[in-house]
Write a protein that holds these residues in place. Structure first.
Motif, mmCIF file in Angstrom:
data_model
loop_
_atom_site.group_PDB
_atom_site.id
_atom_site.type_symbol
_atom_site.label_atom_id
_atom_site.label_comp_id
_atom_site.label_asym_id
_atom_site.label_seq_id
_atom_site.Cartn_x
_atom_site.Cartn_y
_atom_site.Cartn_z
ATOM 1 N N LEU A 105 47.600 17.497 44.690
ATOM 2 C CA LEU A 105 46.319 18.025 44.423
ATOM 3 C C LEU A 105 45.150 16.587 44.237
ATOM 4 C CD1 LEU A 105 47.532 19.802 41.140
ATOM 5 C CD2 LEU A 105 46.505 20.687 42.870
ATOM 6 N N LEU A 106 45.627 15.587 43.963
ATOM 7 C CA LEU A 106 44.658 14.400 44.054
ATOM 8 C C LEU A 106 44.198 14.323 45.549
ATOM 9 C CD1 LEU A 106 46.378 11.647 41.755
ATOM 10 C CD2 LEU A 106 44.081 12.578 41.590
ATOM 11 N N GLU A 107 45.128 14.503 46.657
ATOM 12 C CA GLU A 107 44.810 14.326 47.903
ATOM 13 C C GLU A 107 44.053 15.573 48.335
ATOM 14 O OE1 GLU A 107 46.877 13.944 52.340
ATOM 15 O OE2 GLU A 107 47.949 13.011 50.484
ATOM 16 N N LEU A 118 44.820 21.704 53.406
ATOM 17 C CA LEU A 118 45.257 23.174 53.130
ATOM 18 C C LEU A 118 46.760 23.099 52.555
ATOM 19 C CD1 LEU A 118 43.709 24.955 55.682
ATOM 20 C CD2 LEU A 118 43.000 25.113 53.513
ATOM 21 N N ILE A 119 47.615 22.074 53.244
ATOM 22 C CA ILE A 119 49.048 21.940 53.201
ATOM 23 C C ILE A 119 49.400 21.178 52.002
ATOM 24 C CG2 ILE A 119 49.742 20.121 54.731
ATOM 25 C CD1 ILE A 119 51.176 23.780 54.644
ATOM 26 N N ALA A 120 48.656 20.264 51.770
ATOM 27 C CA ALA A 120 48.965 19.229 50.521
ATOM 28 C C ALA A 120 49.623 19.972 49.071
ATOM 29 C CB ALA A 120 47.976 18.373 50.285
ATOM 30 N N PRO A 121 49.189 20.877 48.833
ATOM 31 C CA PRO A 121 49.624 21.572 47.362
ATOM 32 C C PRO A 121 51.263 22.253 47.863
ATOM 33 C CG PRO A 121 47.293 22.269 47.793
ATOM 34 C CD PRO A 121 47.592 21.540 48.994
ATOM 35 N N PHE A 122 51.530 22.372 48.940
ATOM 36 C CA PHE A 122 52.620 22.992 49.315
ATOM 37 C C PHE A 122 53.752 21.805 49.431
ATOM 38 C CE2 PHE A 122 49.556 26.110 50.801
ATOM 39 C CZ PHE A 122 50.069 27.450 50.197
ATOM 40 N N ALA A 123 52.971 20.735 49.998
ATOM 41 C CA ALA A 123 53.931 19.654 50.046
ATOM 42 C C ALA A 123 54.218 19.073 48.744
ATOM 43 C CB ALA A 123 53.146 18.581 50.881
ATOM 44 N N GLY A 149 53.801 11.691 53.502
ATOM 45 C CA GLY A 149 53.059 10.767 52.397
ATOM 46 C C GLY A 149 53.117 11.196 51.011
ATOM 47 N N VAL A 150 53.004 12.705 50.660
ATOM 48 C CA VAL A 150 53.234 12.963 49.350
ATOM 49 C C VAL A 150 54.471 12.722 48.835
ATOM 50 C CG1 VAL A 150 53.000 15.038 47.980
ATOM 51 C CG2 VAL A 150 51.166 14.566 49.550
ATOM 52 N N THR A 151 55.461 13.035 49.677
ATOM 53 C CA THR A 151 56.888 12.855 48.942
ATOM 54 C C THR A 151 57.056 11.357 48.947
ATOM 55 O OG1 THR A 151 57.388 14.947 50.407
ATOM 56 C CG2 THR A 151 59.199 13.463 49.233
ATOM 57 N N PHE A 152 56.778 10.680 49.757
ATOM 58 C CA PHE A 152 57.023 8.970 49.850
ATOM 59 C C PHE A 152 56.101 8.367 48.359
ATOM 60 C CE2 PHE A 152 58.831 7.149 53.625
ATOM 61 C CZ PHE A 152 59.684 6.374 52.853
ATOM 62 N N SER A 153 55.148 9.033 48.307
ATOM 63 C CA SER A 153 54.223 8.603 47.343
ATOM 64 C C SER A 153 54.981 8.884 45.731
ATOM 65 C CB SER A 153 52.804 9.092 47.247
ATOM 66 O OG SER A 153 51.870 8.816 48.289
#
Length: 433
Positions: free
Chosen positions: A363-365, A62-67, A123-127
């Motif tokens: 979005l991928l995640e 749920l939160i990944a798009p906001f991240a 994780g998203v930011t590091f990637s």
């Protein structure tokens, strides 16, 4: 800063984030091992164990798009550090509860949710930041070293957890995790996330862009990348079916086969050993030329491994034999995970525009994991009522069928036209002969 200094700084980054991931990952694996064993021994239910997985998966989805939006909009370094601080505070809160009122499933589930949210932002930011931290020529090596650190942590974490479980209190596990997370914060604070960043200056219109508009722009960008869209659809089905392994592995070994904690920790560690060896291989070999093709056959092997996981439930084995059997099987899972993931991660880093990395990775995640919580819920329910061996055999067979259909030769040729050309050349040579 001249190029030589930037390359020297990039080398520092490569080792710093590797060590950071090793330390924080070690603490996380020790914690995860202890919590998994605690829940299963306390309740004996696969459903309760699955609930902890749900508390980890649903918030991430749920939160990944906001991240992703935050990673493209704000300081990536700040986001990584704040997320790591949040993880430390969450464990500190659980430790406080444990010392005052005692651990409960509600407290564990709540902490898992907070840790999941923090790890998603981190994780998203590091990637999204890899190409800003490391020069392009060493991206595969950096990704492999990063995975090596994760593998070392995954080896040591369960092994130490298995040795310590039952001899020290849960509070000790929590303190270890807090200490590891604190050290990771200090290391990450020394890194320059803009060293090789290739981000454009935002126009006035882009600066006024709302969060919703920014997310829509990320979706539009992703839709223009047919290869990425194909990977997303494949991942969607794979992660649903892989819930059979996520829930069933621990349930079978702990509940059905009554494996002791030390041996269970060693079996879990075999996954990381396989990942580690393949990480070393990828850190020294040249870049994979056809990552999608390599990943396709790696996923087929995953399906085969999934089908043979429950063999000790079908054939009577001495405890030492099925212990050795699972060491080999889980080692195979670890090797295969790297064969599937590492080439794809390097490809993503190189083909996705730096200004869209946060939103695209998010979005991928999100899309790849969208069906995973549903899979965990369904499989958690099934394992309480249906024989585990049949769940895994059927799921493995479906996984193979899905991958062979969705990544059929015609699709692969569209992704890599040069493969079709090679086949034509070979066919012409054979005809001439």
């Amino acid at each position: 800063m001249d190029q030589a200094m930037k390359l020297k700084r990039a080398t520092y980054h490569m080792w710093t984030f590797t060590i950071s991931k090793l330390i924080s990952g070690f603490g996380a694996h020790v914690y995860a091992f202890a919590v998994s064993f605690y829940i299963l021994q306390l309740t004996g239910s696969a459903t309760n164990f699955a609930m902890n997985l749900i508390c980890s998966l649903v918030p991430r989805t749920l939160i990944a798009p906001f991240a992703g939006y935050a990673a493209d909009k704000y300081s990536r370094k700040t986001i990584v550090i704040v997320a790591q601080i949040a993880s430390t505070l969450a464990i500190g809160g659980l430790l406080t509860v444990s010392l005052t009122t005692g651990l409960s499933l509600l407290a564990i589930y709540t902490t898992t949710v907070v840790l999941s949210l923090a790890s998603t932002f981190s994780g998203v930011t590091f990637s999204s930041s890899i190409t800003g931290l490391i020069d392009e020529n060493r991206i595969q090596r950096a990704m492999a070293l990063n995975q090596m650190s994760i593998s070392f942590a995954a080896i040591g974490g369960p092994a130490v957890g298995g040795i310590l479980y039952g001899t020290v209190s849960m509070n000790t596990f929590l303190i270890v995790y807090m200490a590891a997370s604190t050290v990771a914060i200090l290391l990450e604070a020394t890194m320059n996330f803009k060293l090789f960043a290739n981000r454009k200056e935002k126009t006035e219109e882009e600066q006024k862009e709302t969060m919703w508009q920014s997310m829509k722009a990320g979706v539009f960008y992703l839709r223009q990348q047919p290869i990425l869209m194909m990977i997303i659809w494949i991942s969607l089905f794979i992660n649903f079916l892989f819930g059979a392994f996520q829930v069933g592995f621990s349930f079978i070994l702990i509940e059905k086969l009554k494996m002791v904690s030390t041996r269970f920790g060693m079996v879990e560690g075999a996954l990381a050993v396989g990942m580690l060896l393949m990480s070393i291989y990828f850190s020294v070999r040249k870049e994979v030329k056809f990552p999608l093709l390599v990943s396709k056959w790696g996923i087929v092997v995953f399906g085969i491994l999934l089908m043979i996981v429950p063999l000790p439930l079908l054939v009577s084995m001495h405890p030492n034999v099925f212990f050795a059997y699972y060491l080999v099987i889980i080692f195979g899972f670890g090797v295969n995970m790297m064969i599937v993931n590492t080439p794809m991660q390097v490809m993503f880093q190189k083909v996705i525009d730096d200004d869209f990395k946060g939103r695209v990775f998010a979005l991928l995640e999100t899309m790849a994991m969208a069906l995973m919580p549903l899979g965990v819920v369904i499989y958690g329910f099934l394992y309480d009522f249906v024989p585990a061996q049949w769940i895994l055999i059927v799921s493995g067979a479906i996984l193979i069928g899905v991958v062979l259909f969705m990544a059929r030769p015609s699709i692969i040729r569209k992704a890599y036209p040069e493969l079709a050309e090679k086949k034509k050349v070979k066919a012409n040579v054979a005809t001439e002969q």
